[in-house]
Structure formats: structure tokens, C-alpha cells
Design an enzyme around this catalytic site. Structure first.
Site, PDB file in Angstrom:
ATOM      1  N   PHE A 116       9.695  91.259  33.683  1.00 36.33           N
ATOM      2  CA  PHE A 116      10.875  90.401  33.826  1.00 36.33           C
ATOM      3  C   PHE A 116      12.187  91.179  33.923  1.00 36.33           C
ATOM      4  O   PHE A 116      13.195  90.641  34.343  1.00 36.33           O
ATOM      5  CB  PHE A 116      10.970  89.419  32.639  1.00 36.33           C
ATOM      6  CG  PHE A 116      11.537  90.058  31.390  1.00 36.33           C
ATOM      7  CD1 PHE A 116      12.916  90.153  31.208  1.00 36.33           C
ATOM      8  CD2 PHE A 116      10.718  90.589  30.408  1.00 36.33           C
ATOM      9  CE1 PHE A 116      13.448  90.761  30.070  1.00 36.33           C
ATOM     10  CE2 PHE A 116      11.239  91.199  29.281  1.00 36.33           C
ATOM     11  CZ  PHE A 116      12.606  91.281  29.116  1.00 36.33           C
TER      12      PHE A 116
ATOM     13  N   LYS B  89       2.431  89.593  42.446  1.00 34.02           N
ATOM     14  CA  LYS B  89       2.552  88.570  41.402  1.00 34.02           C
ATOM     15  C   LYS B  89       3.775  88.932  40.559  1.00 34.02           C
ATOM     16  O   LYS B  89       3.719  89.794  39.681  1.00 34.02           O
ATOM     17  CB  LYS B  89       1.312  88.502  40.509  1.00 34.02           C
ATOM     18  CG  LYS B  89       1.367  87.256  39.628  1.00 34.02           C
ATOM     19  CD  LYS B  89       0.698  87.415  38.281  1.00 34.02           C
ATOM     20  CE  LYS B  89       1.537  88.044  37.214  1.00 34.02           C
ATOM     21  NZ  LYS B  89       2.709  87.279  36.751  1.00 34.02           N
TER      22      LYS B  89
ATOM     23  N   GLU C  63       6.483  85.694  35.781  1.00 39.60           N
ATOM     24  CA  GLU C  63       6.624  84.234  35.814  1.00 39.60           C
ATOM     25  C   GLU C  63       7.955  83.785  35.213  1.00 39.60           C
ATOM     26  O   GLU C  63       8.349  82.643  35.350  1.00 39.60           O
ATOM     27  CB  GLU C  63       5.447  83.573  35.075  1.00 39.60           C
ATOM     28  CG  GLU C  63       5.346  83.855  33.579  1.00 39.60           C
ATOM     29  CD  GLU C  63       4.706  85.210  33.235  1.00 39.60           C
ATOM     30  OE1 GLU C  63       4.609  86.078  34.117  1.00 39.60           O
ATOM     31  OE2 GLU C  63       4.339  85.401  32.053  1.00 39.60           O
TER      32      GLU C  63
ATOM     33  N   SER D 100       4.469  95.791  29.787  1.00 42.38           N
ATOM     34  CA  SER D 100       4.189  96.233  28.414  1.00 42.38           C
ATOM     35  C   SER D 100       2.858  96.992  28.333  1.00 42.38           C
ATOM     36  O   SER D 100       2.005  96.877  29.211  1.00 42.38           O
ATOM     37  CB  SER D 100       4.104  95.013  27.502  1.00 42.38           C
ATOM     38  OG  SER D 100       2.987  94.230  27.884  1.00 42.38           O
TER      39      SER D 100
ATOM     40  N   CYS E  68      13.347  99.904  30.380  1.00 45.48           N
ATOM     41  CA  CYS E  68      12.339 100.827  29.861  1.00 45.48           C
ATOM     42  C   CYS E  68      12.929 102.211  29.686  1.00 45.48           C
ATOM     43  O   CYS E  68      12.337 103.053  29.028  1.00 45.48           O
ATOM     44  CB  CYS E  68      11.148 100.897  30.789  1.00 45.48           C
ATOM     45  SG  CYS E  68      11.551 101.669  32.348  1.00 45.48           S
TER      46      CYS E  68
ATOM     47  N   GLU F 228       8.681  99.595  20.200  1.00 46.93           N
ATOM     48  CA  GLU F 228       9.715  99.419  21.232  1.00 46.93           C
ATOM     49  C   GLU F 228      10.451  98.122  20.897  1.00 46.93           C
ATOM     50  O   GLU F 228       9.827  97.056  20.821  1.00 46.93           O
ATOM     51  CB  GLU F 228       9.048  99.310  22.609  1.00 46.93           C
ATOM     52  CG  GLU F 228      10.052  99.131  23.733  1.00 46.93           C
ATOM     53  CD  GLU F 228       9.391  98.958  25.103  1.00 46.93           C
ATOM     54  OE1 GLU F 228       8.334  98.315  25.190  1.00 46.93           O
ATOM     55  OE2 GLU F 228       9.961  99.461  26.092  1.00 46.93           O
TER      56      GLU F 228
END
Ligand code: NAD
Length: 519
Positions: A172, A196, A199, A249, A304, A404
Site C-alpha cells: 500500500f 495485483k 487492495e 511485509s 521501507c 518494524e
């Protein structure tokens, strides 16, 4: 602008959406060159993180729709891989211009769904655009090798060729950049692509698909499905898919790496991080503190490559009060509000998790120098905001150090010297990025030699490589053996065919069978 180009084609701006039974727009699938409404009975809400209003719905694509998407990729592959490389290059030359023309509209959509500030959202598109620009050099990037006269009248040469249908699964936090790390590189090499998107932020990917279509990519060369676990499992299992690119992740990335590899696919998996910024006492103080604050709290820490951990070495320990003062000046607001330095987190769950990790630091004996948990943003009281937070006296045993956090939280450790700092970092399982701040070249050199991290900045807080290099996170931050974009990206999306041929000037008819290996 995208709006104008879409209107002249009589297509509504929100190409990925159409009106559902309620007034909430729905995200479409992109199958075989058409933006189609899903027949799914399962839909997920999309929220504006600054308000938590439902701003859209995204389907969990049905098995039938996912099969239709991958079949479309398979059908398009033959013609696309056979299309001249110059034609493929032209598509991406047009594409990079269309992205430039529409950068503001793409950024607006990113801010609406993801929450980051508009300026940062433009940066998100811009860093993806640079990868698209790099794909335009494909005529050089895809060259094979030749070696003439390996023996008498014999030459060897290689072709770099596409591998088939490739797939990408994205997170995301970069709705433009990360999809743009994937399908442009895959497609310019001659593969077709199934994407993909996350979402939680699907609309930017739909706009990018529309622009790609406008740039001339033939139907079926890019297909987009939506969903969560079922869509991911479908990608890991479908035999037509030859390679999977994943960013997200560790929980998802390790699973996808295992399942995809077991099914014989190539998988590259970029995952979580804990990036340390080492501050030496000889560093340029003003510059270092500003860089550290920007890299820790920009994008609300949802990068990240965020510098989420500082290690203050020796006398640099005395810089903490200044660090706190600078941080206090950052403005928290909705991403589309002027002057916002950081926006909200992606969801109430993410906010709750960050609150808990802050509390765990307090409970384990760390010092909370700046607490962003009670931040109030006028007019956006329901948003997922957390203000910049600094926790000092943190040790490497604490939960807030080990996990994290992915929020606007800087944890601060201390070290007596460089060796101690390096030891801490090399003990941490992640190896995504790190930075050292120093004016001493020998110190910088020792650090870059000894630290076991894939991307290192020397007086550069977020050292994300430009696309002529590759994104080289290491250890627990990466699974696979070929990184994203750059030369390694080309390698990931291609295979080599090696031809050895002999053309003799004179008659070379063998007089008897050659039964031994040629020497
Ligand atoms: P995420 O893993 O939750 O989601 C990523 C994708 O995987 C999504 O498309 C999602 O639908 C799917 N997914 C989620 N959980 C899954 C599961 N259990 N099984 C199968 N599929 C699943 O990641 P996110 O929250 O969207 O992104 C944040 C994470 O991504 C952070 O850990 C961050 O460090 C990492 N990240 C890494 C890089 C990098 O290059 N190393 C870049 C950006 C983000």
C-alpha cells in the site's frame, strides 16, 4: 492531463471505478484491454486515511475472472514477445510522457487513498517514472553477448529473451512507484503481465493501466486483478505464470516466495526493514539532524527505507535535545492540506499497532522524549494520525527496536564507537538500508565495508538507487537472488539462449562419429 485525455475519449476520469448500487464507486478489473465490473459477491471498502470515510470498494476477483485475466496474458504473449523491440520501446517512450503529463492527477489519487502529502505523492510517481524512463533504453539493456572463433570456424552468441507471463503483487505504501518497478520492466522485455495491486490503494494502478493503454500497449499485455489471499494463491499456483515480483511485509513475502518457488517460478521478494542511521560526532550537525528528521518522519514513516532507528555515537549523544526541537516543528495534517509534512497512517489498525509499540518501549524502560499519540488534527478528527514520536534509551532487546514500526516513530540507541554501532546493525536481521553521517572518509569507508546491509548512504539518508542500478536490500529484507530493476531487473525478466554454430568455408564432413567430448 489524464482528466482531459480521458474526457476526450469519453471515458470517465476514474477509469477503475463505476457506480455500484450505493453511491460508492467500485474499482474495476482490467481484463483483455477492458475495464470491467467484477461479478464478485465479496468486496472490500477503501478508506480515505485522513477521514476514514469509505471512498470506494474493491472486489475480490472470482476464480473465473482471474482465469480470464491470466488467459488474456497467455494469448497476448505470443504476439507481444514477437513484436520488434523498437515497437516495444516506442510504447514506453510514449508511456513516460503520459505519466509526466498526468503526474499531478496521479498524485491526487494517491493522497486520497494512501494519505501521504501531495508533494510526497508526486515523488512516488516520479521515482516510478524514472524506472519507466530507464526501460526506454531496452535496446541496449537487452543485448546478448558474442564470442567469435571459439574454435575453428565456430562462434557462440546469446540472445536475451522473455520468459512468458509474469505477475506482480504490490504493497500500500507506494501506489505508483512499486507497480512501476514491475510491469514496465517485465513488459518491455517482451513478457505479458498480471498485476495485483494492494487492495487498500488500487486506483492509481488503474490509472496507470489506462495511460499504458493510451500509450499503445496491445490488449492483454497487462491485466489487473484485485483481491487478497485467494488472488495471491492463484498467482503462486497458476502454471502459466513464470515469475512473481513481490513487495510488502515479511509475513506475505516469505509465504509467496516459498509457495511460488515450490511451483517452479522465479520469485523476487522485497520485504520489511529496520534501517539505522549512524550519527558520528564529527558529522555536519545541522545537515545531519535535518536529514534524520526528514527520513524518519516523512511519509509518516511508512517507507521501507525510512530511517527509523538512530544510533548516536560518542559525543553525538548530546544532539538529542536539538533533534527533538526540530521534530516538534513538523506539521501533521491531511495530505492535501498546504504545509503538511506528514499525513495519516493507512488504517486505524496500523495506528493502534503503532500506539502499542510506543507503549511497549515505555513499559520496557525506554524514555519517551516526544509522544505523538494524542495528536489532534483540526477538521480531521477521525483520521489515523500519529504525531512524530521519539523514544530514547532504547536497547536492542526491546520490542520497539526489534519490530518494524512503520509509523512516525524514531527509536534512538547509543554507542561508544563505530565498532559498537556496526555490531548492533549486523545483529539486526534486516538488511534493507542504512546511512552514516560523518565528515571522515576513513570512517565512512570502514562503515561501508563492514556493515552487512544492501543499500548504504554516506551522508544520504534514504539511499534508494536510481534505476540504472538495482534495489539491493539484503538478508531478511529480501528473498530471491535477482533484485528489482536495473541490470538485475532485466535478468529477472529474461532468459538466455546460447547458440554455438559452425560454418566452414570448405567441406567439413566428419569421416567418423565423434564420440569424445571436443577438447
Ligand atoms: P502486505 O504484505 O500487507 O501487503 C502486500 C501485498 O501482499 C498486498 O497486495 C496484499 O494483498 C498481499 N498480502 C497481504 N497479506 C498477505 C498474506 N498473509 N498472504 C498473502 N498475501 C498477502 O504489506 P503492506 O502493509 O501493504 O506494505 C508494507 C510492508 O511492505 C512493510 O513491511 C514495508 O517495509 C514493506 N515494503 C518493502 C519494500 C522494499 O522494497 N523492501 C518497499 C515497500 C514496502
Amino acid at each position: 492531463p489524464l482528466m482531459r485525455s480521458l474526457l476526450t475519449r469519453r471515458v470517465p476520469l476514474q477509469v477503475g471505478r463505476m457506480c455500484y448500487s450505493s453511491s460508492v464507486p467500485t474499482t474495476k478489473l482490467f481484463i483483455d484491454g477492458k475495464f470491467v465490473e467484477s461479478k464478485s459477491s465479496e468486496w472490500l471498502d477503501i478508506h480515505n486515511p485522513a477521514t476514514n470515510e469509505v471512498i470506494g470498494r474493491v472486489p475480490k476477483a472470482t476464480q473465473e475472472e482471474m482465469l480470464a485475466a491470466v488467459d488474456s496474458c497467455s494469448r497476448a504473449y505470443h504476439a507481444w514477445s514477437d513484436t520488434s523491440i523498437l515497437t516495444r520501446q516506442q510504447v514506453f517512450l510514449r508511456y513516460q510522457q503520459l505519466i509526466k503529463d498526468n503526474i499531478k492527477e496521479l498524485a491526487k489519487e494517491i493522497t486520497r487513498e494512501q494519505g501521504k502529502t501531495l508533494a510526497d505523492a508526486e515523488g512516488d510517481v516520479f521515482r516510478g517514472l524514472q524506472v519507466v524512463e530507464h526501460t526506454c533504453s531496452i535496446t541496449s539493456l537487452m543485448l546478448g553477448e558474442t564470442l567469435p572463433s571459439i574454435t575453428k570456424d565456430m562462434d557462440t552468441y546469446t540472445y536475451r529473451l522473455p520468459i512468458g507471463v509474469c505477475a506482480g503483487i504490490t504493497p500500500f505504501n507506494f501506489p505508483a512507484m512499486i507497480p512501476l518497478w514491475m510491469f514496465p520492466m517485465g513488459m518491455v522485455c517482451g513478457n505479458t503481465y498480471l498485476l495485483k495491486p494492494s487492495e487498500r490503494v488500487p486506483s492509481c494502478a488503474m490509472m496507470l493501466a489506462k495511460l499504458l493503454q493510451d500509450a499503445g500497449a496491445p490488449d492483454g499485455t497487462l491485466n489487473i486483478i484485485h483481491g487478497q489471499h485467494d488472488a495471491v494463491n492463484f498467482i503462486c499456483d497458476h502454471p502459466a505464470i513464470k515469475a512473481i515480483s513481490f513487495v510488502g511485509s515479511n509475513q506475505a513475502g516469505e509465504y509467496i516466495y516459498e509457495r511460488g518457488s515450490k511451483n517452479g517460478k522465479r520469485v523476487q521478494s522485497n520485504m520489511g526493514a529496520k534501517n539505522h542511521g549512524v550519527v558520528m560526532p564529527d558529522a555536519n550537525k545541522e545537515n545531519t539532524l535535518n536529514q534524520l528528521v526528514g527520513a524518519a518522519f516523512g511519509a509518516a514513516g511508512q517507507r521501507c527505507m525510512a530511517l527509523s532507528t538512530a544510533i548516536l555515537v560518542g559525543d553525538a549523544r548530546g544532539w538529542l535535545p536539538d533533534l527533538v526541537e526540530r521534530t516538534k516543528k513538523l506539521r501533521v495534517n491531511a495530505g492535501d492540506q498546504p504545509g503538511a509534512d506528514l499525513g495519516p497512517l493507512i488504517s486505524p489498525q496500523a495506528k493502534g499497532r503503532v500506539h502499542q509499540l510506543i507503549q511497549s518501549g515505555v513499559d520496557e524502560g525506554a524514555t519517551l522524549l516526544l509522544d505523538g499519540r494524542n495528536v489532534k488534527v483540526k477538521g480531521y478528527e477521525n483520521g489515523n494520525f500519529v504525531g512524530p514520536t521519539i523514544i530514547s534509551n532504547v536497547t536492542s532487546e526491546m520490542k520497539c527496536y526489534k519490530e518494524e514500526i512503520f509509523g512516525p516513530v524514531l527509536v534512538v540507541l547509543e554507542a561508544d564507537d563505530l565498532d559498537e554501532a556496526i555490531k548492533i546493525i549486523n545483529k539486526n536481521p534486516y538488511g534493507n538500508g542504512t546511512a552514516i553521517f560523518t565528515t571522515n572518509g576513513a570512517v565512512a569507508r570502514k562503515y561501508t565495508n563492514e556493515v552487512d546491509v544492501g543499500q548504504i548512504g554516506v551522508n544520504v539518508p534514504i539511499p534508494v538507487p536510481l534505476p540504472m542500478f538495482s534495489f539491493t536490500g539484503s538478508r531478511a529484507s529480501f528473498r530471491g537472488d535477482t533484485n528489482f530493476y536495473g541490470k538485475q531487473g532485466i535478468q529477472f525478466y529474461t532468459q538466455i539462449k546460447t547458440v554455438t554454430s559452425q560454418w566452414k568455408a570448405e567441406d567439413a564432413t566428419l569421416k567418423s562419429p565423434a564420440v569424445t567430448m571436443p577438447t
